[in-house]
Design an enzyme around this catalytic site. Structure first.
Site, PDB file in Angstrom:
ATOM      1  N   MET A  83       0.801  -1.226   0.000  1.00  0.00           N
ATOM      2  CA  MET A  83       0.000   0.000   0.000  1.00  0.00           C
ATOM      3  C   MET A  83       0.831   1.272   0.000  1.00  0.00           C
ATOM      4  SD  MET A  83      -3.262  -0.686  -0.084  1.00  0.00           S
ATOM      5  CE  MET A  83      -4.106   0.709   0.646  1.00  0.00           C
ATOM      6  N   GLY A  84       2.128   1.177   0.317  1.00  0.00           N
ATOM      7  CA  GLY A  84       2.924   2.386   0.350  1.00  0.00           C
ATOM      8  C   GLY A  84       4.221   2.210   1.106  1.00  0.00           C
ATOM      9  N   VAL A  86       6.813   3.431   4.316  1.00  0.00           N
ATOM     10  CA  VAL A  86       6.766   3.927   5.688  1.00  0.00           C
ATOM     11  C   VAL A  86       8.084   4.627   5.991  1.00  0.00           C
ATOM     12  CG1 VAL A  86       6.436   3.337   8.114  1.00  0.00           C
ATOM     13  CG2 VAL A  86       5.251   2.033   6.342  1.00  0.00           C
ATOM     14  N   ASP A 191      -6.677  -9.704   9.434  1.00  0.00           N
ATOM     15  CA  ASP A 191      -5.320 -10.232   9.272  1.00  0.00           C
ATOM     16  C   ASP A 191      -4.649 -10.371  10.635  1.00  0.00           C
ATOM     17  OD1 ASP A 191      -3.259 -11.299   7.746  1.00  0.00           O
ATOM     18  OD2 ASP A 191      -2.252  -9.372   7.535  1.00  0.00           O
TER      19      ASP A 191
END
Length: 280
Positions: A83-84, A86, A191
């Protein structure tokens, strides 16, 4: 090793088990950074990935990364997930180190990212990682989170094998309290696993457990169901309830409780209850 829960695992409970009530505040997120700059543990996840990533600290920011966002000066990359990315950052006003997650252009799922932010903002509990800020700036979607420095429970199992039962029960009780706060807010994690249980102190210590990574979380209300496609499996197969393995939209609080039980088994035995050469 992974498992095929749809073939071998018993169904999860039909109703949510009793979860100890929450009492103090905090919130939700996705990061744990190690105490040294040489090797930093980052728990990140996205629709197809939910695993602990180990990276080396980077002193220089990558091309295209903002130097400052949301009042935070970015210092280096800690890790990257589906998702991206950090980043480690320093909050200018609060003068504290924080974690900042930036949505990648390739992920292209802005609505899902914003859902993660809204999900995190709904939860206030000491056993869930705290979200400090979120928004959009100069075309970047960002999420500012507290930095949790003690590693995760999966690392504890890899290091020690079987965890003493009193410690295992204490850790999973704290996880249940954090998940209970999410369930009361109408949120299903989807999850649940040891890698998403972060520790505030060293692995050998008695640090508090915080539930992380609500990037796969689902609101229990029908208005949000379109964000998860029919037949798409989201989560980690070895801990997944059978109904979630068939269709992630069917995952409710019982699926989280099922995964919590698998996690407790893993801590006590040092292995997973169901093992198979593949997920098919």
């Amino acid at each position: 090793m992974t498992s095929d829960p749809s073939r071998t695992a018993p169904a999860s409970p039909t109703g949510s088990a009793a979860v100890p009530p929450a009492s103090e505040p905090a919130t939700a997120a996705t990061l744990v950074a190690g105490p040294s700059t040489a090797a930093t543990q980052v728990a990140t996840s996205g629709p197809a990935e939910a695993a602990t990533v180990v990276t080396h600290g980077i002193d220089a920011l990558p091309p295209g990364a903002p130097k400052e966002i949301g009042g935070v000066r970015l210092r280096r990359v800690l890790g990257k997930g589906a998702m991206g990315e950090v980043y480690l950052g320093r909050h200018a006003t609060m003068d504290v180190d924080v974690a900042v997650k930036l949505m990648t252009t390739a992920a292209g799922d802005g609505e899902r990212f914003l859902q993660e932010v809204r999900t995190a903002a709904k939860i206030s509990h000491p056993n869930v990682v705290q979200v400090l800020n979120a928004g959009t700036q100069d075309g970047h979607l960002f999420l500012v989170m507290e930095l949790v420095t003690g590693g995760d429970v999966a690392q504890l199992v890899r290091r020690d094998g079987r965890v003493p039962w009193r410690r295992a029960v204490d850790l999973m009780t704290q996880a249940a309290e954090g998940l209970g706060a999410a369930h009361r807010a109408g949120i299903v994690h989807r999850d649940v696993k040891p890698a998403n249980f972060l520790l505030t102190g060293p692995l050998a210590g008695e640090g508090r457990l915080k539930v992380a990574d609500l990037g796969l979380a689902k609101h229990q209300h029908a208005t949000d169901v379109e964000l998860t496609q029919a037949g798409v499996v989201m989560g980690t197969p070895a801990y997944m309830a059978p109904e979630q393995a068939v269709d992630s939209r069917r995952a409710g609080p019982p699926a989280d409780i099922y995964a919590l039980g698998v996690s407790l088994f893993h801590l006590l035995s040092g292995r997973l209850p169901y093992e198979a050469p593949s997920t098919t």
